[in-house]
Write an enzyme that holds these catalytic residues in place. Structure first.
Site, PDB file in Angstrom:
ATOM      1  CB  ILE A  45      -0.969  -0.019   1.193  1.00 51.25           C
ATOM      2  CG1 ILE A  45      -2.056  -1.071   0.920  1.00 51.25           C
ATOM      3  CG2 ILE A  45      -1.610   1.339   1.409  1.00 51.25           C
ATOM      4  CD1 ILE A  45      -3.124  -1.148   1.968  1.00 51.25           C
ATOM      5  CB  ALA A  50       2.330  11.565   8.300  1.00 51.38           C
ATOM      6  CE  LYS A  78       2.344  14.595  11.628  1.00 49.56           C
ATOM      7  NZ  LYS A  78       1.642  13.299  11.619  1.00 49.56           N
ATOM      8  CG  LEU A 331      -2.102  -2.268   6.572  1.00 48.84           C
ATOM      9  CD1 LEU A 331      -2.173  -2.053   5.076  1.00 48.84           C
ATOM     10  CD2 LEU A 331      -2.880  -1.190   7.310  1.00 48.84           C
ATOM     11  CD  GLU A 340      -4.530  13.212  15.240  1.00 47.54           C
ATOM     12  OE1 GLU A 340      -3.285  13.293  15.254  1.00 47.54           O
ATOM     13  OE2 GLU A 340      -5.282  14.188  15.465  1.00 47.54           O
ATOM     14  CB  THR A 342      -2.140   5.872  14.521  1.00 50.41           C
ATOM     15  OG1 THR A 342      -3.312   5.687  13.717  1.00 50.41           O
ATOM     16  CG2 THR A 342      -2.348   7.076  15.431  1.00 50.41           C
ATOM     17  CB  ILE A 344       4.404   4.037  10.684  1.00 51.84           C
ATOM     18  CG1 ILE A 344       4.324   3.876   9.155  1.00 51.84           C
ATOM     19  CG2 ILE A 344       5.826   3.749  11.171  1.00 51.84           C
ATOM     20  CD1 ILE A 344       5.168   4.849   8.362  1.00 51.84           C
TER      21      ILE A 344
END
Length: 496
Positions: A45, A50, A78, A331, A340, A342, A344
Site C-alpha cells: 500500500i 507521516a 513533522k 494491516l 492521526e 498512527t 506506522i
C-alpha cells in the site's frame, strides 16, 4: 506449544515486515534465526508517509544515523497536523506534538489559561506552543537546552516504501534471510492447529516456530488460515476508501501535515523532499469514486505525477492479534484511517510489545492474553481519538457531517468528553498513545468549550496570573529569531 522459539518466519515485507525483522534481529542477534518471505509480484500500500514522535525511539534503538535516514527516505520534519474545515468550513487549528504552556502549580496548563481568558487574556492556547509558532513561520531546528519550555517534539514525513528498503538493507546485513516467493499454502499441525510451514508456489517449504503475519489487509495467516474474526467499526468510522496520488513538491516545505475536510471525508497533504503525498479518505456511502476523484484532483496544490491509486479498507481490528503461534503486525492486525498518522506507530508498538513478551520455552497462554488485551486497548483508544474529530463538529453542509455529529459513540469517549466539557479536566488511559495535550488541542479545536476549571487556579490574583501568562508567551517566542527555515535546516543538516 512447549517448544523453544529458535526460528521466526515473517510472512510479507513492506514497512511492517522489515521493521519487525530489523528490530527483532537487533534484540536477539544470533540466538534467533529470522527469515522473511515476500514477493516482488505483490505490491504494498505504501502511503503511510507521516509518523508521530515515538518513531525516533525506534530509529535510535536500531542505531540509525538521523542524517542518513532523512536522506535515504526523502524525509522532512513533522511538528503537527493542521486541521482545516473540520469544526466549520473556513476555520483551522493545529494538533501539535508540543505541550502548550508550561507546568504551573498542581494542575494542567489549560486550567490557568481558561481562567486567564475569563480575566481578559487575548492569546489562544496555541500561542503558548512552540511547535505551533514554528509551524506558522515555517521554521525548525534542534534546540539544545534542559529547559522544558523549549521542548519541541517532532516526527517525520518520509517515503514508507524507501523506509522499508532502508531497513531491509540493515536487517540483511545483520543476518536476516530474505526469501523471494509467493505463498501458496499455509500448513498447520494436525493436532494443535499451529502453523508449521509456508509452502511457496515453486514447492519450497519455509518452516518456523513462530510466525509474524505482515500480509496486509488480507491477513493470510491470522484470518484466512487460523480463522480469527474481524471486529468492524464502520458504524463509528464509515470511511472505507481512499485515493492516493503523488504530486510535485513545493519550493517551500512546511513542517506539518495538512488534513483538509471536505463534504464527505478529508484530504491529506504530506511534504517530502522529492514530492508531495496527497490523498482523500471517504465513505462510499456518501461519496462515489468519481466524486472522490474530482474532489481530490480539483484540490491538489501542485501537478499530479501519476493517476490516483484506489485503496479499499475495512475499519476495525483483528480480535486476536496473537493466536496460537501467529502474531499479526501492521494491516493484518487491523486498520484505522491515517487521520492521526498512527499506522506506522501501530506497527512499531506491535513489534515492541512482542519483543517484551517474546516466548522463551514455549508460548504462554498468559502472555498471549496479555498481548491481546494491550493491543485491544491501544486500538480502541486510537479509534476513540479519531472519532472525536468527526463527532464533535458544527458543520451543517452535508448529511455526512450531520450524521457524524448524531452517531452513538463508545462509552469511554462519552465520559471523556463529558468530563472535559464540565470541568476542563482530561484523564488518560494507560495504553492511550495520545496524552493530555493532544486531546486538549483537538477538543478545543473542534469547538468543545469547558464550563469550568480547577479551583486551584484561583490562588493567583488577576495580576499574578496575567503576568505569568505573559512571561510564558515571551519565553515561547524567544527562540524563533534564531531558528532557520525548515528547508534551510534540512539542507544544512543532511549535508553534514
Amino acid at each position: 506449544m512447549q517448544k523453544a522459539i529458535k526460528k521466526l518466519v515473517i510472512a510479507g515485507g513492506g514497512t511492517a515486515g522489515w521493521m519487525a525483522a530489523a528490530l527483532l534481529k537487533k534484540v536477539f542477534g544470533d540466538t534467533l534465526a529470522i527469515e522473511l518471505v515476500e514477493s516482488e509480484d505483490i505490491g504494498i500500500i505504501g502511503v503511510g508517509e507521516a509518523t508521530i514522535p515515538p518513531i525516533q525511539i525506534f530509529n535510535q534503538y536500531l542505531g540509525l544515523d538521523e542524517k542518513e535516514f532523512l536522506r535515504e527516505t526523502h524525509a522532512t520534519i513533522k511538528l503537527a497536523i493542521k486541521f482545516e474545515n473540520w469544526r466549520v468550513q473556513g476555520e483551522s487549528y493545529y494538533h501539535t506534538f508540543g505541550a502548550p504552556g508550561a507546568t504551573l502549580g498542581v494542575t494542567n496548563f489549560q486550567h490557568y489559561w481558561l481562567r486567564a481568558k475569563e480575566l481578559g487574556l487575548k492569546e489562544s492556547l496555541w500561542d503558548f506552543d512552540l511547535n505551533y509558532l514554528c509551524c506558522e513561520q515555517g521554521k525548525f531546528n534542534k534546540i539544545k537546552t534542559p529547559n522544558p519550555v523549549y521542548d519541541m517534539p517532532y516526527a517525520y514525513h518520509f517515503d514508507s516504501a524507501l523506509y522499508g528498503k532502508y531497513l531491509r538493507k540493515l536487517a540483511e546485513q545483520a543476518g536476516v534471510t530474505r526469501t523471494e516467493g509467493l505463498i501458496e499454502q499455509v500448513k498447520q499441525d494436525a493436532e494443535t492447529g499451529f502453523v508449521k510451514a509456508l509452502q511457496l508456489k515453486d514447492g519450497r517449504e519455509i518452516t518456523g516456530d513462530l510466525f509474524i503475519d505482515c500480509t496486509g489487509l488480507r491477513g493470510l495467516l491470522i484470518r484466512k488460515t487460523l480463522g480469527v474474526t474481524y471486529e468492524h467499526w464502520d458504524h463509528y468510522l464509515p470511511a472505507n476508501s481512499a485515493l492516493a496520488v503523488p504530486t510535485e513538491r513545493f519550493d517551500t516545505t512546511l513542517p506539518y501535515t495538512r488534513s483538509i475536510a471536505h463534504s464527505a471525508g478529508w484530504q491529506w497533504r504530506i511534504p517530502l523532499t522529492h514530492r508531495n503525498g496527497n490523498g482523500i479518505v471517504y465513505s462510499s456511502g456518501y461519496l462515489n469514486d468519481d466524486q472522490a476523484y474530482q474532489t481530490l484532483m480539483n484540490n491538489l496544490d501542485s501537478k499530479a505525477l501519476a493517476e490516483p491509486k484506489k485503496i479499499s479498507f475495512e475499519t476495525g481490528r483483528t480480535t486476536k492479534q496473537w493466536h496460537k503461534n501467529v502474531v499479526a503486525i501492521g494491516l493484518s492486525s487491523g486498520f484505522l484511517e491515517p487521520l492521526e498518522s498512527t499506522s506506522i506507530h501501530l506497527i512499531q508498538s506491535g513489534i515492541v510489545r512482542l519483543m517484551k513478551m517474546f516466548p522463551n520455552h514455549g508460548i504462554s497462554e498468559a502472555q498471549v492474553r496479555a498481548y491481546n488485551a494491550e493491543s485491544k486497548d491501544e486500538f480502541e483508544t486510537i479509534r476513540d481519538f479519531i472519532i472525536l474529530h468527526y463527532h464533535v463538529n458544527e458543520r451543517d453542509d452535508s448529511d455526512f457531517w450531520r450524521d457524524m455529529r448524531q452517531m452513538a459513540i463508545p462509552h469511554r469517549l462519552q465520559e471523556k468528553l463529558a468530563l472535559f466539557k464540565e470541568t476542563g479536566a482530561i484523564f488518560n488511559d494507560a495504553n492511550d498513545i495520545f496524552r493530555d495535550s493532544s486531546w486538549l488541542q483537538v477538543m478545543l479545536g473542534q469547538g468543545l468549550q469547558p464550563a469550568d476549571y480547577h479551583p486551584a487556579v484561583r490562588a493567583y490574583s488577576k495580576e499574578q496570573l496575567l503576568e505569568v501568562m505573559q512571561n510564558i508567551s515571551t519565553a515561547k517566542q524567544q527562540p524563533l529569531q534564531k531558528l532557520t527555515s525548515h528547508d534551510e535546516f534540512l539542507a544544512l543538516y543532511t549535508k553534514s
